[in-house]
Design an enzyme around this catalytic site. Sequence first.
Site, PDB file in Angstrom:
ATOM      1  N   MET A  33      -3.736  -7.132  -7.113  1.00 61.45           N
ATOM      2  CA  MET A  33      -3.303  -8.141  -7.703  1.00 61.45           C
ATOM      3  C   MET A  33      -4.211  -9.162  -8.567  1.00 61.45           C
ATOM      4  SD  MET A  33      -0.659  -7.242  -8.291  1.00 61.45           S
ATOM      5  CE  MET A  33       1.450  -8.039  -8.135  1.00 61.45           C
ATOM      6  N   ARG A  34      -5.838  -8.984  -9.055  1.00 62.94           N
ATOM      7  CA  ARG A  34      -6.937  -9.497  -9.607  1.00 62.94           C
ATOM      8  C   ARG A  34      -7.026  -9.028 -10.695  1.00 62.94           C
ATOM      9  NH1 ARG A  34      -8.759 -13.196  -7.154  1.00 62.94           N
ATOM     10  NH2 ARG A  34      -7.354 -13.359  -5.279  1.00 62.94           N
ATOM     11  N   LYS A  55     -16.179 -15.784  -9.212  1.00 60.52           N
ATOM     12  CA  LYS A  55     -15.824 -14.445  -9.838  1.00 60.52           C
ATOM     13  C   LYS A  55     -16.800 -13.419  -9.947  1.00 60.52           C
ATOM     14  CE  LYS A  55     -12.152 -12.952 -11.673  1.00 60.52           C
ATOM     15  NZ  LYS A  55     -10.695 -12.120 -12.743  1.00 60.52           N
ATOM     16  N   HIS A 104       0.803   0.482 -12.817  1.00 61.06           N
ATOM     17  CA  HIS A 104       1.480  -0.729 -12.742  1.00 61.06           C
ATOM     18  C   HIS A 104       2.976  -0.590 -14.091  1.00 61.06           C
ATOM     19  CE1 HIS A 104       2.196  -4.969 -14.621  1.00 61.06           C
ATOM     20  NE2 HIS A 104       3.331  -4.785 -14.985  1.00 61.06           N
ATOM     21  N   ASN A 126      -5.728   1.576 -13.491  1.00 62.12           N
ATOM     22  CA  ASN A 126      -4.117   1.177 -12.936  1.00 62.12           C
ATOM     23  C   ASN A 126      -2.856   1.219 -12.894  1.00 62.12           C
ATOM     24  OD1 ASN A 126      -3.075  -1.833 -11.831  1.00 62.12           O
ATOM     25  ND2 ASN A 126      -3.046  -2.471 -13.885  1.00 62.12           N
ATOM     26  N   GLY A 135       0.280  -0.980   0.101  1.00 59.16           N
ATOM     27  CA  GLY A 135      -0.449   0.306   0.422  1.00 59.16           C
ATOM     28  C   GLY A 135       0.897   1.499   0.103  1.00 59.16           C
ATOM     29  N   SER A 136       2.007   1.418  -1.028  1.00 60.57           N
ATOM     30  CA  SER A 136       2.601   2.450  -0.724  1.00 60.57           C
ATOM     31  C   SER A 136       2.390   3.308  -1.774  1.00 60.57           C
ATOM     32  CB  SER A 136       4.097   1.917  -1.608  1.00 60.57           C
ATOM     33  OG  SER A 136       4.173   1.563  -2.424  1.00 60.57           O
ATOM     34  N   ASN A 137       1.812   2.777  -2.501  1.00 65.68           N
ATOM     35  CA  ASN A 137       0.592   4.021  -3.280  1.00 65.68           C
ATOM     36  C   ASN A 137      -0.561   4.557  -3.076  1.00 65.68           C
ATOM     37  OD1 ASN A 137       2.243   4.170  -6.858  1.00 65.68           O
ATOM     38  ND2 ASN A 137       2.315   2.322  -6.328  1.00 65.68           N
TER      39      ASN A 137
END
Length: 186
Positions: free
Chosen positions: A87-88, A62, A106, A104, A12-14
Site C-alpha cells: 500500500m505505497r 521516499k 488491484h 501490481n 499476504g494471501s496473494n
Amino acid sequence: MVKAAVFASGTGSNFDVIMNTEDLACEITLLVCDNPEAQVIQKANKYGVAVFVFNPKDYPSKKAYEQQIVKKLQEAGISWIFLAGYMRIAGPVLLGAFENKIVNIHPSLLPAFPGKDAIGQAFKAGVKITGVTVHFIDEGIDTGPIIAQVPVTVLTGDTETELKERIQKTEHQLYPKVINQLIQAK
Ligand code: GAR
C-alpha cells in the site's frame, strides 16, 4: 531460474498463493514489507523467504528508502517485482531501476475504484460488476498499463464480505497465471 520479489504490507494471501504455485516460472527469494507488524512476514519466515522490512518513518525521504530497497533487490539478483497488497506508491528511484518489471494486482476493474478499499468503494457505489486488474505500475495510484482483467459479478444480496471473498479468490487464480505469462514471454 529467474528471481523475483514480492512487496506486501498486510495479510499476504496473494503471497501465500504465489508461494504455493507449483509451476511458478520464477523463484520468490525476497519479501519487501513496509509494516513490521504485517502477517505476511510470518508467512515469508515459514517459507524460508528472506525479508527486508523497513519503516518509512526511519528514512528522511521516499528517495532514501527506495535507494535502500533497490540495493537489497540488486544484491539478491531480483529481476521482477510483484506487488501484492503493497500500500505505497512507487517513486522514480524504484521505477527507474526496474522499468517494466513492476506489476501490481488491484481488486477492481481499473480505472474504476483506485486506491484503498477498492472493494468497499465498489460495494457502496452499487455497481453490478467489479473485478480484478493486474497492471504494470507507474507513479500514479493504481495506474499504469493494464495486463489482465477478470470481472466479478456483484450478486443480489451479497454482503461486502462475500464480495471480498469472491474477488480474492479471483485474484488468487489470476495472479500466478499472469506472473508465469509475463516471465515466459520475456
Ligand atoms: C489484495 O486484494 C490486493 O488486490 C489489494 O490488497 C489486497 C491484499 O491482500 N491491493 C490493493 O488494494 C492495491 N491498491 P493480501 O495481503 O491478502 O494478498
